[in-house]
Design a protein around this motif. Structure first.
Motif, PDB file in Angstrom:
ATOM      1  N   TRP A 135       0.825  -1.205   0.000  1.00  0.00           N
ATOM      2  CA  TRP A 135       0.000   0.000   0.000  1.00  0.00           C
ATOM      3  C   TRP A 135       0.860   1.256   0.000  1.00  0.00           C
ATOM      4  CZ3 TRP A 135      -3.210  -2.060   4.693  1.00  0.00           C
ATOM      5  CH2 TRP A 135      -4.004  -3.136   4.276  1.00  0.00           C
ATOM      6  N   ILE A 136       1.948   1.212   0.760  1.00  0.00           N
ATOM      7  CA  ILE A 136       2.849   2.367   0.807  1.00  0.00           C
ATOM      8  C   ILE A 136       3.497   2.575  -0.564  1.00  0.00           C
ATOM      9  CG2 ILE A 136       5.039   3.219   1.752  1.00  0.00           C
ATOM     10  CD1 ILE A 136       4.169   1.898   4.438  1.00  0.00           C
ATOM     11  N   CYS A 137       4.007   1.515  -1.138  1.00  0.00           N
ATOM     12  CA  CYS A 137       4.694   1.617  -2.429  1.00  0.00           C
ATOM     13  C   CYS A 137       3.735   1.981  -3.564  1.00  0.00           C
ATOM     14  CB  CYS A 137       5.432   0.319  -2.736  1.00  0.00           C
ATOM     15  SG  CYS A 137       6.819   0.022  -1.629  1.00  0.00           S
ATOM     16  N   ASP A 138       2.499   1.513  -3.472  1.00  0.00           N
ATOM     17  CA  ASP A 138       1.497   1.818  -4.499  1.00  0.00           C
ATOM     18  C   ASP A 138       0.783   3.138  -4.231  1.00  0.00           C
ATOM     19  OD1 ASP A 138       2.115  -0.607  -5.632  1.00  0.00           O
ATOM     20  OD2 ASP A 138       0.311  -1.635  -4.911  1.00  0.00           O
ATOM     21  N   GLU A 139       1.111   3.755  -3.097  1.00  0.00           N
ATOM     22  CA  GLU A 139       0.478   5.014  -2.671  1.00  0.00           C
ATOM     23  C   GLU A 139      -1.038   4.870  -2.568  1.00  0.00           C
ATOM     24  OE1 GLU A 139       1.886   8.192  -5.173  1.00  0.00           O
ATOM     25  OE2 GLU A 139       3.977   7.777  -4.659  1.00  0.00           O
ATOM     26  N   THR A 140      -1.478   3.741  -1.991  1.00  0.00           N
ATOM     27  CA  THR A 140      -2.908   3.491  -1.806  1.00  0.00           C
ATOM     28  C   THR A 140      -3.261   3.277  -0.339  1.00  0.00           C
ATOM     29  OG1 THR A 140      -2.610   1.121  -2.205  1.00  0.00           O
ATOM     30  CG2 THR A 140      -3.178   2.494  -4.123  1.00  0.00           C
TER      31      THR A 140
END
Length: 92
Positions: free
Chosen positions: A69-74
């Motif tokens: 989620w952090i890496c996908d900015e979600t």
């Protein structure tokens, strides 16, 4: 430390504990290789990874999910407002 640069690829030798903290990042050029496309999807640093692990435990979330989620900015799509506030405390 010794480095060699050739066509956008930099090779650096690390010794001791530095090897545990080694991360692969893309060159500043526009080249994309099969090796880079097959990389792990997160590039979290050593210190950040430890904070994410602590936050996941506190949020009762899976560490792998939180990293994604952090890496996908979600992150905001998966956590409540209260959870987001708690998460931010780990990174201040």
């Amino acid at each position: 430390m010794w480095a060699a640069v050739e066509t956008g690829l930099e090779i650096v030798f690390f010794f001791g504990d530095a090897c545990k903290r080694l991360r692969v990042v893309p060159a500043s050029g526009t080249e994309t290789t099969a090796l880079w496309l097959g990389r792990p999807r997160d590039s979290l640093g050593f210190g950040v990874r430890a904070k994410v692990k602590q936050a996941a435990t506190r949020l009762k979330a899976k560490e792998a999910d939180l990293i994604r989620w952090i890496c996908d900015e979600t992150v905001d799509e998966h956590l409540s407002e209260q959870q987001l506030v708690l998460l931010e405390r780990f990174f201040k």
